[in-house]
Design a protein around this motif. Sequence first.
Motif, PDB file in Angstrom:
ATOM      1  N   LYS A   1      -1.593 -10.468   1.735  1.00  0.00           N
ATOM      2  CA  LYS A   1      -1.888 -10.944   3.093  1.00  0.00           C
ATOM      3  C   LYS A   1      -0.803 -10.550   4.104  1.00  0.00           C
ATOM      4  CE  LYS A   1      -4.792 -14.920   1.928  1.00  0.00           C
ATOM      5  NZ  LYS A   1      -4.941 -16.401   2.027  1.00  0.00           N
ATOM      6  N   ASP A   2       0.100  -9.675   3.671  1.00  0.00           N
ATOM      7  CA  ASP A   2       1.162  -9.174   4.543  1.00  0.00           C
ATOM      8  C   ASP A   2       2.162 -10.256   4.935  1.00  0.00           C
ATOM      9  OD1 ASP A   2       2.373  -6.982   5.688  1.00  0.00           O
ATOM     10  OD2 ASP A   2       1.351  -7.196   7.608  1.00  0.00           O
ATOM     11  N   ASN A   3       2.337 -11.229   4.033  1.00  0.00           N
ATOM     12  CA  ASN A   3       3.310 -12.289   4.247  1.00  0.00           C
ATOM     13  C   ASN A   3       4.431 -12.124   3.220  1.00  0.00           C
ATOM     14  OD1 ASN A   3       4.679 -14.648   4.892  1.00  0.00           O
ATOM     15  ND2 ASN A   3       3.216 -15.976   3.815  1.00  0.00           N
ATOM     16  N   HIS A   4       5.369 -11.212   3.518  1.00  0.00           N
ATOM     17  CA  HIS A   4       6.395 -10.845   2.536  1.00  0.00           C
ATOM     18  C   HIS A   4       7.577 -10.174   3.248  1.00  0.00           C
ATOM     19  CE1 HIS A   4       5.137  -6.694   3.123  1.00  0.00           C
ATOM     20  NE2 HIS A   4       3.875  -7.093   2.964  1.00  0.00           N
ATOM     21  N   PRO A   5       8.718 -10.019   2.550  1.00  0.00           N
ATOM     22  CA  PRO A   5       9.888  -9.377   3.157  1.00  0.00           C
ATOM     23  C   PRO A   5      10.005  -7.882   2.834  1.00  0.00           C
ATOM     24  CG  PRO A   5      10.551 -10.479   1.154  1.00  0.00           C
ATOM     25  CD  PRO A   5       9.055 -10.697   1.285  1.00  0.00           C
ATOM     26  N   ILE A   6       8.929  -7.258   2.347  1.00  0.00           N
ATOM     27  CA  ILE A   6       8.971  -5.850   1.933  1.00  0.00           C
ATOM     28  C   ILE A   6       8.667  -5.005   3.165  1.00  0.00           C
ATOM     29  CG2 ILE A   6       8.215  -4.209   0.183  1.00  0.00           C
ATOM     30  CD1 ILE A   6       6.823  -6.666  -1.206  1.00  0.00           C
ATOM     31  N   THR A   7       9.697  -4.549   3.856  1.00  0.00           N
ATOM     32  CA  THR A   7       9.523  -3.944   5.185  1.00  0.00           C
ATOM     33  C   THR A   7       8.665  -2.685   5.159  1.00  0.00           C
ATOM     34  OG1 THR A   7      11.632  -2.786   4.863  1.00  0.00           O
ATOM     35  CG2 THR A   7      11.694  -4.874   6.077  1.00  0.00           C
ATOM     36  N   ASN A   8       8.764  -1.863   4.107  1.00  0.00           N
ATOM     37  CA  ASN A   8       7.980  -0.619   4.097  1.00  0.00           C
ATOM     38  C   ASN A   8       6.505  -0.859   3.780  1.00  0.00           C
ATOM     39  OD1 ASN A   8       8.823  -1.218   1.370  1.00  0.00           O
ATOM     40  ND2 ASN A   8       8.069   0.808   0.774  1.00  0.00           N
ATOM     41  N   LEU A   9       6.118  -2.126   3.531  1.00  0.00           N
ATOM     42  CA  LEU A   9       4.710  -2.443   3.288  1.00  0.00           C
ATOM     43  C   LEU A   9       4.110  -3.301   4.396  1.00  0.00           C
ATOM     44  CD1 LEU A   9       4.536  -3.143  -0.569  1.00  0.00           C
ATOM     45  CD2 LEU A   9       4.127  -1.023   0.677  1.00  0.00           C
ATOM     46  N   ASN A  10       4.852  -3.473   5.482  1.00  0.00           N
ATOM     47  CA  ASN A  10       4.322  -4.242   6.602  1.00  0.00           C
ATOM     48  C   ASN A  10       3.085  -3.558   7.180  1.00  0.00           C
ATOM     49  OD1 ASN A  10       6.265  -6.221   6.449  1.00  0.00           O
ATOM     50  ND2 ASN A  10       7.634  -5.242   7.936  1.00  0.00           N
ATOM     51  N   ASN A  11       2.055  -4.370   7.417  1.00  0.00           N
ATOM     52  CA  ASN A  11       0.790  -3.878   7.988  1.00  0.00           C
ATOM     53  C   ASN A  11       0.123  -2.813   7.115  1.00  0.00           C
ATOM     54  OD1 ASN A  11       1.144  -5.484  10.405  1.00  0.00           O
ATOM     55  ND2 ASN A  11       2.677  -3.959  11.042  1.00  0.00           N
ATOM     56  N   LYS A  12       0.359  -2.899   5.816  1.00  0.00           N
ATOM     57  CA  LYS A  12      -0.261  -1.965   4.867  1.00  0.00           C
ATOM     58  C   LYS A  12      -1.344  -2.672   4.060  1.00  0.00           C
ATOM     59  CE  LYS A  12       2.657   1.455   5.739  1.00  0.00           C
ATOM     60  NZ  LYS A  12       2.230   2.735   6.326  1.00  0.00           N
ATOM     61  N   LYS A  13      -2.323  -1.902   3.620  1.00  0.00           N
ATOM     62  CA  LYS A  13      -3.435  -2.443   2.835  1.00  0.00           C
ATOM     63  C   LYS A  13      -3.111  -2.374   1.343  1.00  0.00           C
ATOM     64  CE  LYS A  13      -8.300  -1.513   1.698  1.00  0.00           C
ATOM     65  NZ  LYS A  13      -9.472  -0.629   1.973  1.00  0.00           N
ATOM     66  N   GLY A  14      -3.210  -3.520   0.672  1.00  0.00           N
ATOM     67  CA  GLY A  14      -2.937  -3.565  -0.759  1.00  0.00           C
ATOM     68  C   GLY A  14      -4.105  -4.143  -1.539  1.00  0.00           C
ATOM     69  N   LEU A  15      -4.216  -3.752  -2.802  1.00  0.00           N
ATOM     70  CA  LEU A  15      -5.254  -4.268  -3.702  1.00  0.00           C
ATOM     71  C   LEU A  15      -4.616  -4.647  -5.028  1.00  0.00           C
ATOM     72  CD1 LEU A  15      -8.137  -1.693  -3.044  1.00  0.00           C
ATOM     73  CD2 LEU A  15      -7.992  -4.042  -2.186  1.00  0.00           C
ATOM     74  N   LEU A  16      -5.300  -5.530  -5.745  1.00  0.00           N
ATOM     75  CA  LEU A  16      -4.789  -6.032  -7.021  1.00  0.00           C
ATOM     76  C   LEU A  16      -5.541  -5.408  -8.189  1.00  0.00           C
ATOM     77  CD1 LEU A  16      -3.083  -8.015  -8.732  1.00  0.00           C
ATOM     78  CD2 LEU A  16      -4.839  -9.755  -8.291  1.00  0.00           C
ATOM     79  N   PHE A  17      -4.783  -4.850  -9.117  1.00  0.00           N
ATOM     80  CA  PHE A  17      -5.323  -4.293 -10.358  1.00  0.00           C
ATOM     81  C   PHE A  17      -4.908  -5.237 -11.484  1.00  0.00           C
ATOM     82  CE2 PHE A  17      -4.768  -1.739 -14.209  1.00  0.00           C
ATOM     83  CZ  PHE A  17      -5.930  -0.990 -14.261  1.00  0.00           C
ATOM     84  N   SER A  18      -5.867  -6.016 -12.008  1.00  0.00           N
ATOM     85  CA  SER A  18      -5.516  -7.019 -13.014  1.00  0.00           C
ATOM     86  C   SER A  18      -6.706  -7.312 -13.914  1.00  0.00           C
ATOM     87  CB  SER A  18      -5.055  -8.320 -12.350  1.00  0.00           C
ATOM     88  OG  SER A  18      -6.154  -8.989 -11.747  1.00  0.00           O
ATOM     89  N   ASN A  19      -6.431  -7.956 -15.042  1.00  0.00           N
ATOM     90  CA  ASN A  19      -7.505  -8.374 -15.949  1.00  0.00           C
ATOM     91  C   ASN A  19      -8.414  -9.395 -15.267  1.00  0.00           C
ATOM     92  OD1 ASN A  19      -6.806  -6.774 -18.129  1.00  0.00           O
ATOM     93  ND2 ASN A  19      -5.380  -8.274 -18.972  1.00  0.00           N
ATOM     94  N   ALA A  20      -7.841 -10.240 -14.403  1.00  0.00           N
ATOM     95  CA  ALA A  20      -8.649 -11.257 -13.712  1.00  0.00           C
ATOM     96  C   ALA A  20      -9.666 -10.598 -12.786  1.00  0.00           C
ATOM     97  CB  ALA A  20      -7.732 -12.197 -12.925  1.00  0.00           C
ATOM     98  N   ILE A  21      -9.234  -9.556 -12.075  1.00  0.00           N
ATOM     99  CA  ILE A  21     -10.158  -8.827 -11.194  1.00  0.00           C
ATOM    100  C   ILE A  21     -11.240  -8.145 -12.018  1.00  0.00           C
ATOM    101  CG2 ILE A  21     -10.350  -6.899  -9.590  1.00  0.00           C
ATOM    102  CD1 ILE A  21      -9.058  -9.350  -8.348  1.00  0.00           C
ATOM    103  N   LEU A  22     -10.843  -7.548 -13.140  1.00  0.00           N
ATOM    104  CA  LEU A  22     -11.814  -6.888 -14.015  1.00  0.00           C
ATOM    105  C   LEU A  22     -12.836  -7.889 -14.540  1.00  0.00           C
ATOM    106  CD1 LEU A  22     -12.735  -4.334 -15.499  1.00  0.00           C
ATOM    107  CD2 LEU A  22     -11.030  -4.846 -17.271  1.00  0.00           C
ATOM    108  N   THR A  23     -12.373  -9.064 -14.923  1.00  0.00           N
ATOM    109  CA  THR A  23     -13.272 -10.113 -15.422  1.00  0.00           C
ATOM    110  C   THR A  23     -14.298 -10.513 -14.363  1.00  0.00           C
ATOM    111  OG1 THR A  23     -11.588 -10.962 -16.940  1.00  0.00           O
ATOM    112  CG2 THR A  23     -13.383 -12.461 -16.362  1.00  0.00           C
TER     113      THR A  23
END
Length: 412
Positions: free
Chosen positions: A25-47
């Motif tokens: 949700k872009d709520n983090h201190p990782i400056t090079n990922l500000n306003n960037k689109k991210g997705l989750l790759f996990s077993n929960a998503i696969l399920t």
Amino acid sequence: MENFHYILEKENLTRESKIIENILKDNHPITNLNNKKGLLFSNAILTKFIENEAKHSSHNLTKKEKRSIRTFSSGEQKKALLKYLLQQNPDFLILESPFESLDRNSVKELKEKLINLSKEITLIQIISRKEEILPVITHYFEIENDNINTIIPIDNYSFTDDVFTFNFNIPKPITFYKNIPNQLISLQNVNVSYDENHILNNINWTITKNEFWQLIGPNGSGKSTILSMIYGNNIKAFGQEVYLFGKKKGSGESIWEIKEKIGYFNPSMLELFKRNTTVKEMVISGFFDSIGLYKTPSILKEKLAIEWLKLLDLESESKELFQNLSNVNQRLVLIARAMIKHPPLLILDEPLINLDDKSTAIIIALINKINQESNTAIIFVSHKSIKNLQPNSIYKLIPSQKGSIGKIIKSN
């Protein structure tokens, strides 16, 4: 410009952690990922995709395939999920235990894909074990109060090998079995196929008292088929030379008469135990092979259950609800439940799945201790070799076009 890639340890995340959600949700201190689109790759998503396919016939992961995602191997499923996510053109991916449940070849293939992908997008890897870390990782997240506190270069991160010991001996049995032969299990020239799909090819394997075997092989090699012939009710075992505790399978002994001589644990069992059962009751239920405790146990059985909990350093948790224990402590309790009768045979089916290094070391220490201090034979099932596990022998399934063949390897 060099891409930065990150790791954080899964054991540092609480069950209620919102770190993953906040990063997405872009709520983090990782400056090079500000306003960037991210997705989750996990077993929960696969399920979730698998469940949606079953409920709504939505085939998002397999639009060009003519079969269900459920029929794919673990490696194929993760490959399909990764392809689908990349079609959404993310700027970064969060990889939650990406290699869990995969055999060696599938791990190697996925690692190569992720390493190549790292040239294009940022990767954030949530790890359970040191061996999982991708070589492209540049930084790690230090977590404090369930938040990313600092971001530190990976070169400054030190990993320590987890070693664990138990302070008490395995409790002595109060249950004794009669007429148990030296040869517990024997599979002689066993072949299994389903239509044109060959699973096992001329398997010969004998397990005798007090032996500690590791059964290994890649996903789909037939490990589960062998277990179902021993512990389950696989009709493919009938009519073949499958002998359990001195009797040919199908010669009159019921599946329950077989199961009472076998202790069994698989992490999927955790889904069965949702009732309000205390930790002590869960251990005692092993005497009755029940899900929960419905009989009043004797004082002797209660005493033995407490001895097992003392061994596991869980005596103070005896009156707590089983479902409130940590993942690793739930597994310890269920292994104690499987062992409380000191059965002739203990089957541990992939007991280390989804555990971090520290929890893995604890479970391995308990299994080695059971081997050293009891007369129970053990079959430990995994798709790869396990560091610090001490089996006497390894039975390896090697896939071939005519079904997996078996090879006996003496452990060092």
